[in-house]
Enzyme design. Structure first.
Site, PDB file in Angstrom:
ATOM      1  N   HIS A 126       3.925  -4.426  -6.972  1.00 38.31           N
ATOM      2  CA  HIS A 126       4.133  -3.227  -6.164  1.00 38.31           C
ATOM      3  C   HIS A 126       4.284  -1.980  -7.017  1.00 38.31           C
ATOM      4  CE1 HIS A 126       5.794  -5.760  -2.535  1.00 38.31           C
ATOM      5  NE2 HIS A 126       4.580  -6.105  -2.906  1.00 38.31           N
ATOM      6  N   ASP A 159       6.436  -8.333  -6.463  1.00 39.64           N
ATOM      7  CA  ASP A 159       7.168  -7.130  -6.056  1.00 39.64           C
ATOM      8  C   ASP A 159       7.021  -6.099  -7.166  1.00 39.64           C
ATOM      9  OD1 ASP A 159       9.388  -5.371  -4.935  1.00 39.64           O
ATOM     10  OD2 ASP A 159       9.530  -7.070  -3.571  1.00 39.64           O
TER      11      ASP A 159
END
Length: 410
Positions: free
Chosen positions: A258, A235
């Site tokens: 991310h 993430d």
């Protein structure tokens, strides 16, 4: 040889410090910058054992030795020596009488029994002034035992039900460095309600498919620095949430992951404003996003101001520059997060998407964004020109611009 009164006093003070350490169960004294007469508590001399089947017993033993160290009249160090130690969830709590060090040389492995986690945190450090967490060891969250049961895979609108590895809550004047965080069930680290927090020289790692394994999530904190670390996870490498003031993120190698994000903001009604966030001198390798701001549709009224992403290098990043104020839901109500004083400066490298810059601001609060010296080259499979996509925003351009400027949709 005559002994003068001053020498007697110094000798007596040193003797008292030594007696104090021994009385508190310390095994030796060790020098440390800014701390003298440091008492070291080796946890293996206080009931923590290597091997399997020791999770609960080790957690109890560690908690007890922490209390001893925390209440030591001399500055103290809790030492995890080389070896592998299983550990159920622990709360290491202050206030302590003096600054305290938690040094990890070995490997701590998280309990894989989901029922052991009543607070969704494995290691919690709370209410401590002058904490250091350091060493070359590893916090192994054993996340692979948990990820298959996560309800947050590919979902934005979900509540984290799995435990995070490490949480720093209500700590002040804290420095963490050197260690590795490996494969947490959920987030690697939370920094919450804290002031004067510096993290540097960390290794934070989990597979790119691991769900919601943010490297570090910061919320409601002030004067936070995340520096010179390698973060690759499933993430955000670093996410800056609500209520923060004066956050600096510098020298991060991010990937997989991310990207580095402001947000998401506006999911909950009681969130607070964000002010002064600097992301600088970072490199993104193969990440989904690079520099990103994300706010929820139908959010409460919030402000995020003084946000700068600068001196960044993108290496085959899918979405190098993103402002997404339509994040997280399908609500027809625009985001009520007001973005102001927003800057993207000196950002170069390669993108695997032709839309290297994507700015979608709120219809309620269109944003003004400074774009300076942007040079992002498309390296995808198709022969397409780079492009900038923009809505509800006023962009100001200086220096080189690739993709080329274009009008924004309103």
């Amino acid at each position: 040889m005559a002994i003068h009164g001053k020498d007697v006093r110094i000798s007596l003070l040193l003797s008292l410090a030594l007696i104090s350490c021994v009385a508190n169960g310390a095994d030796h004294l060790a020098p440390r910058r800014l701390l003298t007469n440091l008492c070291t508590f080796d946890v293996t001399q206080h009931g923590v054992k290597a091997g399997v089947g020791q999770c609960k017993q080790n957690a109890v033993a560690l908690t007890k030795v922490w209390v001893q160290a925390c209440q030591s009249v001399a500055p103290a160090k809790v030492l995890i020596p080389p070896g592998t130690f299983e550990m159920s969830p622990v709360l290491l709590e202050g206030p302590c009488k003096n600054p305290i060090i938690f040094e990890i040389q070995g490997t701590l492995k998280a309990d894989t029994d989901k029922n052991a986690y009543t607070d969704r945190t494995w290691f919690a450090f709370e209410k401590i002034d002058g904490l250091q967490v350091t060493g070359r060891g590893t916090f192994d969250g054993q996340g692979a035992s948990f990820w298959s049961s996560s309800k947050c895979v590919h979902q934005n609108n979900c509540h984290l039900e799995l435990p995070s590895s490490i949480k720093f809550c209500k700590v002040t004047n804290t420095v963490i460095s050197g260690f590795t965080s490996l494969n947490p069930p959920a987030f690697h680290m939370h920094v919450v309600d804290s002031t004067g927090f510096t993290a540097h020289s960390l290794t934070i790692t989990a597979p790119d498919e691991s769900p919601n394994t943010d490297g570090m999530h910061i919320s409601n904190s002030c004067n936070v620095k995340v520096l010179n670390s390698k973060i690759g996870t499933g993430d955000d490498c670093v996410s800056v949430g609500q209520g923060n003031t004066d956050v600096t993120i510098s020298g991060i190698q991010c990937g997989p992951g991310h990207g580095i994000s402001l947000g998401s903001l506006g999911k909950y009604k009681d969130e607070k404003n964000v002010n002064k966030v600097l992301v600088t001198d970072c490199k993104f390798i193969g990440t989904t996003n690079g520099a990103r701001i994300k706010t929820w549709l139908n959010s409460p009224n919030l402000k995020a101001t003084g946000i700068t992403f600068q001196n960044l290098v993108m290496d085959m990043v899918k979405n190098p520059i993103v402002i997404d104020q339509e994040y997280g839901s399908k609500s027809p109500v625009p985001s009520n997060v007001l973005l102001s004083d927003i800057h993207f400066r000196n950002i170069t490298g390669t993108s695997i998407s032709d839309a290297a810059v994507n700015v979608v601001c709120s219809k309620t609060f269109p944003c003004c964004v400074d774009m300076a010296n942007i040079d992002l080259v498309y390296k995808g499979p198709d022969k397409l020109p780079e492009k900038l996509e923009c809505a509800n925003a006023k962009l100001t351009f200086t220096g080189k611009q690739n993709p080329a400027p274009c009008p924004c949709r309103q």
